[in-house]
Write a protein that holds these residues in place. Structure first.
Motif, PDB file in Angstrom:
ATOM      1  N   LYS A  51       0.655  -1.157   0.148  1.00 26.93           N
ATOM      2  CA  LYS A  51       0.002  -0.012  -0.055  1.00 26.93           C
ATOM      3  C   LYS A  51       0.921   1.548   0.108  1.00 26.93           C
ATOM      4  O   LYS A  51       0.543   2.306  -0.702  1.00 26.93           O
ATOM      5  CB  LYS A  51      -0.869   0.108   1.255  1.00 26.93           C
ATOM      6  CG  LYS A  51      -1.989   0.997   0.935  1.00 26.93           C
ATOM      7  CD  LYS A  51      -3.175   0.674   1.821  1.00 26.93           C
ATOM      8  CE  LYS A  51      -4.168   1.814   2.111  1.00 26.93           C
ATOM      9  NZ  LYS A  51      -5.353   1.759   3.008  1.00 26.93           N
ATOM     10  N   ARG A  54       2.155   1.833  -3.466  1.00 28.66           N
ATOM     11  CA  ARG A  54       1.011   2.179  -4.155  1.00 28.66           C
ATOM     12  C   ARG A  54       0.851   3.586  -3.931  1.00 28.66           C
ATOM     13  O   ARG A  54       0.527   4.467  -4.898  1.00 28.66           O
ATOM     14  CB  ARG A  54      -0.378   1.385  -3.945  1.00 28.66           C
ATOM     15  CG  ARG A  54      -1.644   1.864  -4.461  1.00 28.66           C
ATOM     16  CD  ARG A  54      -2.547   0.658  -4.896  1.00 28.66           C
ATOM     17  NE  ARG A  54      -3.037   0.046  -3.508  1.00 28.66           N
ATOM     18  CZ  ARG A  54      -3.006  -0.770  -3.338  1.00 28.66           C
ATOM     19  NH1 ARG A  54      -2.068  -1.907  -3.968  1.00 28.66           N
ATOM     20  NH2 ARG A  54      -3.421  -1.659  -2.206  1.00 28.66           N
ATOM     21  N   ARG A  55       0.950   4.015  -2.648  1.00 29.96           N
ATOM     22  CA  ARG A  55       0.449   5.656  -2.347  1.00 29.96           C
ATOM     23  C   ARG A  55       1.586   6.311  -3.171  1.00 29.96           C
ATOM     24  O   ARG A  55       1.353   7.535  -3.542  1.00 29.96           O
ATOM     25  CB  ARG A  55       0.507   5.703  -0.787  1.00 29.96           C
ATOM     26  CG  ARG A  55       0.528   6.945  -0.446  1.00 29.96           C
ATOM     27  CD  ARG A  55      -0.569   7.356   0.330  1.00 29.96           C
ATOM     28  NE  ARG A  55      -0.377   8.828   0.777  1.00 29.96           N
ATOM     29  CZ  ARG A  55      -1.282   9.530   1.459  1.00 29.96           C
ATOM     30  NH1 ARG A  55      -2.120   9.079   1.892  1.00 29.96           N
ATOM     31  NH2 ARG A  55      -1.138  10.912   1.824  1.00 29.96           N
TER      32      ARG A  55
ATOM     33  N   ASP B 287      -7.189  -3.070  -6.318  1.00 27.63           N
ATOM     34  CA  ASP B 287      -6.548  -1.803  -6.010  1.00 27.63           C
ATOM     35  C   ASP B 287      -4.911  -1.927  -6.749  1.00 27.63           C
ATOM     36  O   ASP B 287      -4.391  -0.638  -6.972  1.00 27.63           O
ATOM     37  CB  ASP B 287      -6.230  -1.423  -4.613  1.00 27.63           C
ATOM     38  CG  ASP B 287      -7.510  -1.380  -4.027  1.00 27.63           C
ATOM     39  OD1 ASP B 287      -8.280  -0.174  -4.299  1.00 27.63           O
ATOM     40  OD2 ASP B 287      -7.975  -2.047  -2.983  1.00 27.63           O
ATOM     41  N   PRO B 291      -6.152   2.150  -8.098  1.00 26.79           N
ATOM     42  CA  PRO B 291      -5.789   2.391  -6.714  1.00 26.79           C
ATOM     43  C   PRO B 291      -6.674   3.233  -5.965  1.00 26.79           C
ATOM     44  O   PRO B 291      -6.383   4.190  -5.544  1.00 26.79           O
ATOM     45  CB  PRO B 291      -4.213   3.217  -6.850  1.00 26.79           C
ATOM     46  CG  PRO B 291      -4.536   3.998  -8.061  1.00 26.79           C
ATOM     47  CD  PRO B 291      -5.359   3.132  -9.105  1.00 26.79           C
ATOM     48  N   ASP B 293      -8.160   2.575  -3.137  1.00 32.63           N
ATOM     49  CA  ASP B 293      -7.857   2.643  -1.507  1.00 32.63           C
ATOM     50  C   ASP B 293      -7.065   3.733  -1.196  1.00 32.63           C
ATOM     51  O   ASP B 293      -7.238   4.549  -0.253  1.00 32.63           O
ATOM     52  CB  ASP B 293      -7.372   1.272  -1.015  1.00 32.63           C
ATOM     53  CG  ASP B 293      -5.937   0.783  -1.636  1.00 32.63           C
ATOM     54  OD1 ASP B 293      -5.476   1.382  -2.701  1.00 32.63           O
ATOM     55  OD2 ASP B 293      -5.445  -0.039  -1.158  1.00 32.63           O
ATOM     56  N   VAL B 294      -5.912   3.937  -1.831  1.00 34.62           N
ATOM     57  CA  VAL B 294      -4.930   5.132  -1.483  1.00 34.62           C
ATOM     58  C   VAL B 294      -5.655   6.403  -1.917  1.00 34.62           C
ATOM     59  O   VAL B 294      -5.384   7.433  -1.211  1.00 34.62           O
ATOM     60  CB  VAL B 294      -3.708   5.231  -1.965  1.00 34.62           C
ATOM     61  CG1 VAL B 294      -2.982   3.658  -1.579  1.00 34.62           C
ATOM     62  CG2 VAL B 294      -3.495   4.743  -3.506  1.00 34.62           C
ATOM     63  N   LEU B 295      -6.373   6.497  -2.977  1.00 35.61           N
ATOM     64  CA  LEU B 295      -6.830   7.852  -3.483  1.00 35.61           C
ATOM     65  C   LEU B 295      -7.922   7.938  -2.417  1.00 35.61           C
ATOM     66  O   LEU B 295      -8.183   9.407  -1.914  1.00 35.61           O
ATOM     67  CB  LEU B 295      -7.217   7.825  -4.793  1.00 35.61           C
ATOM     68  CG  LEU B 295      -6.545   7.822  -5.913  1.00 35.61           C
ATOM     69  CD1 LEU B 295      -7.014   7.297  -7.088  1.00 35.61           C
ATOM     70  CD2 LEU B 295      -6.078   9.215  -6.097  1.00 35.61           C
ATOM     71  N   GLU B 297      -8.098   7.282   0.748  1.00 31.24           N
ATOM     72  CA  GLU B 297      -7.213   8.015   1.943  1.00 31.24           C
ATOM     73  C   GLU B 297      -6.844   9.461   1.616  1.00 31.24           C
ATOM     74  O   GLU B 297      -6.953  10.236   2.530  1.00 31.24           O
ATOM     75  CB  GLU B 297      -6.093   6.845   1.934  1.00 31.24           C
ATOM     76  CG  GLU B 297      -5.721   6.259   3.418  1.00 31.24           C
ATOM     77  CD  GLU B 297      -4.563   5.416   3.225  1.00 31.24           C
ATOM     78  OE1 GLU B 297      -4.732   4.326   3.472  1.00 31.24           O
ATOM     79  OE2 GLU B 297      -3.310   5.878   3.034  1.00 31.24           O
TER      80      GLU B 297
END
Lengths: 77, 348
Positions: A51, A54-55, B287, B291, B293-295, B297
């Motif tokens: 994650k 990905r971020r 994701d 993506p 999930d991170v967007l 967030e």
């Protein structure tokens, strides 16, 4: 699709793994990703690490959208 | 003498397997494999396929320089007189690999090369000036027609003969010009062409204009904090069960999916409809392709104002360019009406 969306006036960042294809198609903002079957992930890592990875990629994509460019640019940094 | 030819194919045509085997590293097999049989038959006694080099499309696409070097080493070990790759039809990664192999063989071994693809294969624009590319249909149904054309062109090159015009050889134009003598001077031919055009008669230009369909970059996002960001993908991410029945290849449609209130694309809720890559990872966690999930967030943290309530998805796998362009125009129209400011488009 990238080109038609950009033609309509939206800044688009194409986030993909095979950069030469994106360049040939004519995307303008290109951010290289990790691998074809998992551009925004790496199944060999822990979910937490994945994650974070990905971020970091999405941050790069947003940075590319905020950057003025004259022509096709691959955001490697 | 019998010429020695090495044939390059992917893991699929070698019968090793589909996407699950796309990570196959380059390997050498003696003699013919798969479509090499038809090629060998077309060569007759004049040339022999001494070996077949096989590489997975995924491995090649993700390690292009290294894969090309490894393939060239295997080819060189067979001391061939020419290399034939494919046909790749409309398979993008395979076509790109065939083109890259031909280019590397030409540069490192100085041998003639022939490959074959559908005109819209991305490998065509990348490598058309580096190798001869025989025109094929978009699917393997065209194998029977493509192979004799490939063989006769390869034999011509092996004999040291100069190939004719693309229309005579069945190849895609390389954009080269060659001097030749004509009976009528340029002015006469141009006037003749103009008269034909005015009469509505068919005529053939001697210098087709290149088509550079480039779009100037849109201006940068000025204020990210107030922006609405939309997600679009060619990676085939869809709600579980693929409710719009988007095709695994040659997609004829795209889907529009509501993700308002969705924080994470879970394996229970989402997967991929794409038939051109190993779906294990996208089905395990979508994701990884889109993506969300991170967007979500980052939206919560205020990095930007809003993640658009809908994402748009199709399968970019042999999709005709004209259709993809229409999807793009329609999606852009919807995004404009929704007040979206910028787009992240993900591809596998």
């Amino acid at each position: 699709m990238v080109k038609e969306i950009e033609r309509a006036g939206f800044p688009v960042v194409h986030m993909c793994t095979i950069i030469p294809i994106s360049q040939t198609v004519g995307a303008n903002r290109i951010v290289p990703t990790i691998a074809i079957p998992h551009p925004f992930g790496d199944p060999t890592r822990t979910p937490g690490e994945e994650k974070a990875l990905r971020r970091a990629l999405v941050e790069k994509g947003l940075k590319a959208l905020e950057t003025d460019i004259d022509g096709q640019t691959v955001f490697n940094g | 003498m019998t010429y020695r030819v090495v044939h390059y194919i992917n893991q699929f045509f070698a019968g090793i397997g589909g996407e699950e085997e796309a990570g196959q590293r380059p390997l050498l097999k003696e003699g013919v494999v798969g479509p090499g049989q038809a090629l060998a038959a077309a060569f007759g006694d004049e040339a022999q396929i001494v070996a077949t080099v096989i590489c997975g499309d995924g491995y090649f696409a993700e390690n292009m320089d290294r894969a090309a070097a490894e393939v060239v080493d295997l080819i060189a070990s067979c001391r061939p007189d020419a290399v034939v790759a494919g046909p790749a039809f409309n398979a993008g990664r395979y076509g790109t690999a065939c083109g890259a192999v031909c280019q590397a063989v030409k540069e490192n071994l100085g041998l003639p090369t022939v490959t074959a693809m559908y005109p819209e294969n991305p490998g065509v624009d990348l490598y058309r000036s580096e190798t001869y590319i025989v025109e094929t249909t978009d699917s393997a149904r065209g194998l029977r027609k493509a192979v004799p054309t490939m063989a006769s062109l390869a034999l011509k090159l092996l004999r040291g003969e100069t190939p004719g015009l693309p229309s005579e050889e069945g190849t895609l134009p390389q954009g080269r010009r060659r001097n030749l003598f004509r009976d009528a001077c340029g002015a006469e031919r141009a006037a003749d062409m103009l008269v034909r055009k005015l009469r509505g008669e068919p005529f053939e230009t001697e210098y087709p204009m290149p088509v550079f369909d480039r779009v100037p970059p849109a201006g940068a996002l000025k204020n990210l904090k107030e922006a609405t960001i939309a997600l679009v993908t060619s990676g085939g991410i869809v709600p579980k069960g693929n409710p719009d029945h988007i095709e695994a290849s040659s997609a004829s449609r795209y889907g529009e999916y509501d993700i308002s209130g969705v924080d994470d694309l879970t394996a229970a809720g989402y997967g991929t409809a794409h038939g051109g890559y190993d779906p294990t990872y996208a089905d395990g966690d979508a994701d990884r392709v889109l993506p969300v999930d991170v967007l979500r967030e980052m939206e919560r943290e205020g990095r930007f104002a809003k993640l658009h309530d809908f994402f748009y998805s199709t399968v970019g796998n042999g999709t005709p360019v004209a259709l993809a362009a229409r999807f793009g125009r329609e999606i852009a129209e919807k995004l404009r009406n929704a007040g979206v400011d910028a787009v992240i488009l993900t591809s596998t």
